[in-house]
Design a protein around this motif. Structure first.
Motif, PDB file in Angstrom:
ATOM      1  N   LEU A 141       0.847  -1.189   0.000  1.00  0.00           N
ATOM      2  CA  LEU A 141       0.000   0.000   0.000  1.00  0.00           C
ATOM      3  C   LEU A 141       0.882   1.237   0.000  1.00  0.00           C
ATOM      4  CD1 LEU A 141      -2.403  -1.203   2.821  1.00  0.00           C
ATOM      5  CD2 LEU A 141      -2.698  -1.519   0.351  1.00  0.00           C
ATOM      6  N   GLY A 142       0.538   2.201  -0.834  1.00  0.00           N
ATOM      7  CA  GLY A 142       1.255   3.473  -0.843  1.00  0.00           C
ATOM      8  C   GLY A 142       0.370   4.546  -0.258  1.00  0.00           C
ATOM      9  N   ASN A 143       0.466   5.722  -0.803  1.00  0.00           N
ATOM     10  CA  ASN A 143      -0.384   6.811  -0.333  1.00  0.00           C
ATOM     11  C   ASN A 143      -0.284   7.947  -1.332  1.00  0.00           C
ATOM     12  OD1 ASN A 143      -2.011   8.310   1.596  1.00  0.00           O
ATOM     13  ND2 ASN A 143      -0.182   9.555   1.918  1.00  0.00           N
ATOM     14  N   ALA A 144      -1.414   8.484  -1.709  1.00  0.00           N
ATOM     15  CA  ALA A 144      -1.408   9.713  -2.490  1.00  0.00           C
ATOM     16  C   ALA A 144      -1.466  10.859  -1.493  1.00  0.00           C
ATOM     17  CB  ALA A 144      -2.599   9.756  -3.448  1.00  0.00           C
ATOM     18  N   GLY A 145      -0.343  11.533  -1.294  1.00  0.00           N
ATOM     19  CA  GLY A 145      -0.194  12.486  -0.205  1.00  0.00           C
ATOM     20  C   GLY A 145      -0.945  13.782  -0.406  1.00  0.00           C
ATOM     21  N   PRO A 146      -0.615  14.799   0.392  1.00  0.00           N
ATOM     22  CA  PRO A 146      -1.295  16.089   0.276  1.00  0.00           C
ATOM     23  C   PRO A 146      -1.078  16.734  -1.085  1.00  0.00           C
ATOM     24  CG  PRO A 146       0.009  15.946   2.296  1.00  0.00           C
ATOM     25  CD  PRO A 146       0.400  14.783   1.453  1.00  0.00           C
TER      26      PRO A 146
END
Length: 423
Positions: A141-146
């Protein structure tokens, strides 16, 4: 170029996407000690080429495949779903171990565990069963940040990313940055606002139509985290992949402190690596100053004293970090439904104290390295400056000045910290 423009104008879109993990190759770790042992095995492998990976910015695809196969990705999955459900203390120690070996590579799974905590606190039973199962099978799992700063994104909690209902179903659109782990992830959870203006988290498959992950991360440190851009262009979304993030702001929980605890652990690993390289360089290469009247740098009384001070700072930071993890473990064991606002606040306070000390330890150790090791330590082939670059880059993740403010405001005025991923 004005300060509001992007510092990087290129669009290095990676054509490589994460390959599926063979579930039969993924270890099923059963407890805390197995997790620690697995972290040590990976750290030994990761440390070999850490300096060269940073120098050439070689992205760690192979290393992350090994991480997936090690089973570490599932160590926080609840036992009822087949995971090891390790303690926060163990989770912290695995991050310190891996980040001492390679701070950038060690940071990449940070959002993996962060979004798993959101799934634990906000996901439905069906979502937990399905998504935890994917992680047990090796899914990263990654993350699409701010979003980048704009009139519509004045803080990292604001932005224009939207999940909209359309005649063709749910569609996600937006531009995100600081997306640590997204390039290497099979799913990219992203924060968005729905049609009712509520914050949701959308667990987007990397291969979904309209998803574009751009490798445009060009920071001075943490160079191989690939924490760049993710673009969502009218991405079709399954309703079952949407978590009600807005509910977490309305009830006490541990997802914020748990996320911050890992940030502190990363800094602790950086500090440990910098001190270890300082000791090695002083022992093997440094020369004593001519006025010291000693034959070896290790006998210089000023170097000895500074190493002592650095050691105290490192051990103090680690002790408070473990105390914070123990505090979260105690709160995690409370009966269901009894975690209240005071409990959540105490967790944030404990983690803030650790973050202040690990930030100081990382910056002090990485800067003092050159003073103690001497001018030879600045030579490019050694690449020892990566420790300072990593420390300076990562400790900016959330301003430590706001951690001391949080602590002072809580102790002096009993103002409870705001509940979000940065507290």
């Amino acid at each position: 170029m004005s300060v509001t423009e992007n510092a990087t104008t290129g669009s290095d879109t990676s054509t490589r996407r994460p390959e599926p993990i063979d579930p039969s190759r993924v270890a099923r770790l059963r407890g805390d000690q197995e997790a620690i042992d697995a972290a040590h095995r990976l750290a030994e492998r990761f440390s070999r080429d850490a300096a060269e990976r940073d120098r050439s910015r070689r992205l760690p695809w192979d290393e992350l495949a090994l991480w997936s196969e090690s089973g570490l990705g599932a160590i926080t999955v609840p036992r009822e779903h087949g995971g090891a459900d390790v303690s926060f203390v163990t989770l912290v120690e695995t991050f310190v171990i891996l980040c001492a070996a390679d701070a950038a590579l060690g940071q990449i799974p940070q959002n993996h565990y962060g979004v798993l905590r959101v799934l634990r606190e906000a996901g439905s039973a069906a979502q937990q069963r399905r998504l935890f199962g994917e992680v047990l099978a090796g899914v990263r799992l990654g993350n699409a940040g701010p979003e980048r700063k704009s009139p519509q994104a004045s803080t990292i909690l604001h932005g224009t990313t939207r999940l909209r209902r359309t005649p063709s179903g749910l569609r996600l659109s937006g531009r995100r940055f600081y997306s640590t782990g997204a390039l290497f992830a099979h799913r990219i959870p992203a924060r968005a606002l729905d049609d009712d203006g509520r914050a949701v988290q959308v667990w987007v498959p990397h291969e979904a139509p309209g998803v574009r992950v751009i490798d445009d991360w060009r920071a001075i440190g943490q160079r191989i985290t690939a924490s760049g851009s993710v673009h969502f262009d009218d991405v079709p979304v399954d309703a079952d992949d949407v978590l009600p993030l807005w509910q977490l702001a309305d009830r006490p929980g541990l997802y914020g402190p748990a996320s911050q605890l890992l940030q502190a652990a990363i800094d602790q690993g950086i500090a440990q690596a910098a001190i270890e390289d300082t000791l090695r360089f002083v022992r093997e290469r440094a020369r004593p100053w001519m006025d010291s009247n000693v034959a070896r740098a290790v006998d210089d009384p000023y170097i000895i004293a500074d190493v002592g001070r650095l050691t105290v700072g490192l051990h103090a930071a680690h002790a408070v970090l473990i105390e914070a993890a123990e505090a979260l473990d105690q709160l995690h064991r409370l009966p269901a439904g009894t975690l209240d606002a005071e409990h959540s606040a105490r967790a944030s306070v404990a983690v803030a104290e650790a973050k202040v000390l690990t930030t100081r330890a990382a910056l002090d150790a990485s800067e003092k390295l050159f003073e103690l090791a001497g001018s030879a330590a600045t030579r490019a082939p050694f690449n020892l400056d990566r420790h300072w670059r990593n420390a300076r880059t990562h400790t900016l993740h959330d301003p430590v000045r706001w951690k001391t403010h949080l602590l002072g405001n809580y102790r002096l005025n009993h103002v409870l910290p705001a509940r979000h991923s940065w507290n």
